[in-house]
Design a protein around this motif. Structure first.
Motif, short mmCIF file in Angstrom:
data_model
loop_
_atom_site.label_atom_id
_atom_site.label_comp_id
_atom_site.label_asym_id
_atom_site.label_seq_id
_atom_site.Cartn_x
_atom_site.Cartn_y
_atom_site.Cartn_z
N SER A 16 16.00 -10.35 -12.40
CA SER A 16 15.66 -9.09 -13.07
C SER A 16 15.36 -7.95 -12.10
CB SER A 16 14.45 -9.30 -13.99
OG SER A 16 13.30 -9.63 -13.23
N VAL A 17 15.35 -8.24 -10.79
CA VAL A 17 14.97 -7.21 -9.82
C VAL A 17 15.48 -7.62 -8.45
CG1 VAL A 17 12.74 -8.25 -9.17
CG2 VAL A 17 12.99 -5.76 -9.13
N ASP A 40 9.48 -12.38 -16.27
CA ASP A 40 9.03 -11.17 -16.96
C ASP A 40 10.05 -10.81 -18.05
OD1 ASP A 40 8.51 -8.50 -17.73
OD2 ASP A 40 7.58 -8.06 -15.80
N GLU A 42 10.17 -8.68 -20.59
CA GLU A 42 10.47 -7.28 -20.88
C GLU A 42 11.42 -6.70 -19.83
OE1 GLU A 42 8.13 -3.01 -21.61
OE2 GLU A 42 7.00 -4.87 -21.37
N ARG A 43 11.11 -6.91 -18.56
CA ARG A 43 11.98 -6.39 -17.50
C ARG A 43 13.34 -7.08 -17.52
NH1 ARG A 43 9.49 -6.58 -11.59
NH2 ARG A 43 9.91 -8.81 -11.83
#
Length: 263
Positions: A16-17, A40, A42-43
């Motif tokens: 996600s990142v 996470d 939401e992310r």
């Protein structure tokens, strides 16, 4: 260059990142469908929605903890249900540590062992059979230059990443007869959100020049005198996932701007 990745299915942990998201974007740009894994929700769901919108591919968001057997089992079952199989696994989930060997408790060692090593073991064990049914696949484990050139302040990270590197080598030997190629990537300095967060914390009481701090780190460690962007590293991952890297098996590749000081 056509990488031949259209309609392949890729599972990316820590997706996600940072590096994981950059690899997901690189593969989606080539037309691969993505199973994006992170904790996470939401992310993760925001990242998955953006990948679908930007690249017109399917992107399944799987909120799971890869450091647990239950989390890995959930990933395998959801991927099989959604896509029927998988072609690519990127074991990317991980994080730095900060401790001394004399003071770190057993629990901290176990956490990083589960996150950096057992997650890769369990995911390979769960997904390799699905790759075999499709005629083969690719597994890439994201380790670190610290696997061979350790930093003094994170001994647990160094040790577990070294184990991940050896796991890659032995798994490659076991799976190549099933046409599954396994390799390891050892990045050097990559400008991830974690690096930026750490730099801001370290400079908060001395003027806040976090960019200057990061430049000093690059000047000290990397002959190229800068950090890589996640996208630069992702280009290498995409290449290794493609048939253009068909003879790359059981290797460890250093993408480090010259940081490695040994042969």
């Amino acid at each position: 260059m056509d990488m031949g990745l259209g309609n392949k299915v890729a599972v990316i942990t820590g997706g996600s990142v940072g590096i994981g998201l950059a690899v997901a974007e690189g593969l989606a740009r080539e037309g691969a469908h993505i199973a994006l894994v992170a904790r996470d929700r939401e992310r993760l769901e925001a990242a998955a929605a953006k990948l679908e919108a930007d690249h017109s591919v399917r992107c399944l968001a799987i909120a799971a903890d890869v450091a647990t057997a239950d989390g890995v089992n959930a990933i395998v079952s959801q991927v099989e249900e959604a896509f029927g199989g998988v072609d690519i696994l990127i074991n990317n989930a991980g994080t730095g540590s900060n401790e001394t060997i004399m003071e770190a408790p057993d629990e901290k060692w176990q956490f990083y062992w589960d996150l950096h090593v057992m997650a890769a073991v369990r995911l390979a064990r769960g997904l390799a059979p699905l790759m075999k049914k499709r005629g083969g696949g690719v597994i890439i484990n994201n380790a670190s230059i610290c696997a061979v050139q350790p930093l003094w302040y994170e001994p647990i990270y160094n040790v577990t990443k070294a184990a991940l590197m050896m796991f890659s080598k032995t798994l490659a030997t076991e799976l190549i007869n099933d046409n599954i190629r396994v390799n390891c990537v050892n990045p050097g300095l990559v400008l991830t959100p974690d690096w930026i967060k750490t730099a801001k914390q370290l400079t908060a009481e001395s003027g806040g020049d976090w960019e200057g701090y990061l430049q000093s780190v690059a000047d000290e460690h990397a002959p190229i005198k800068r950090f890589a962007s996640p996208e630069e590293l992702a280009h290498f991952f995409v290449f290794l996932c493609s048939d253009k890297a068909s003879y790359s098996v059981g290797s460890s590749y250093f993408v480090d701007g010259g940081m490695l000081k040994t042969l």
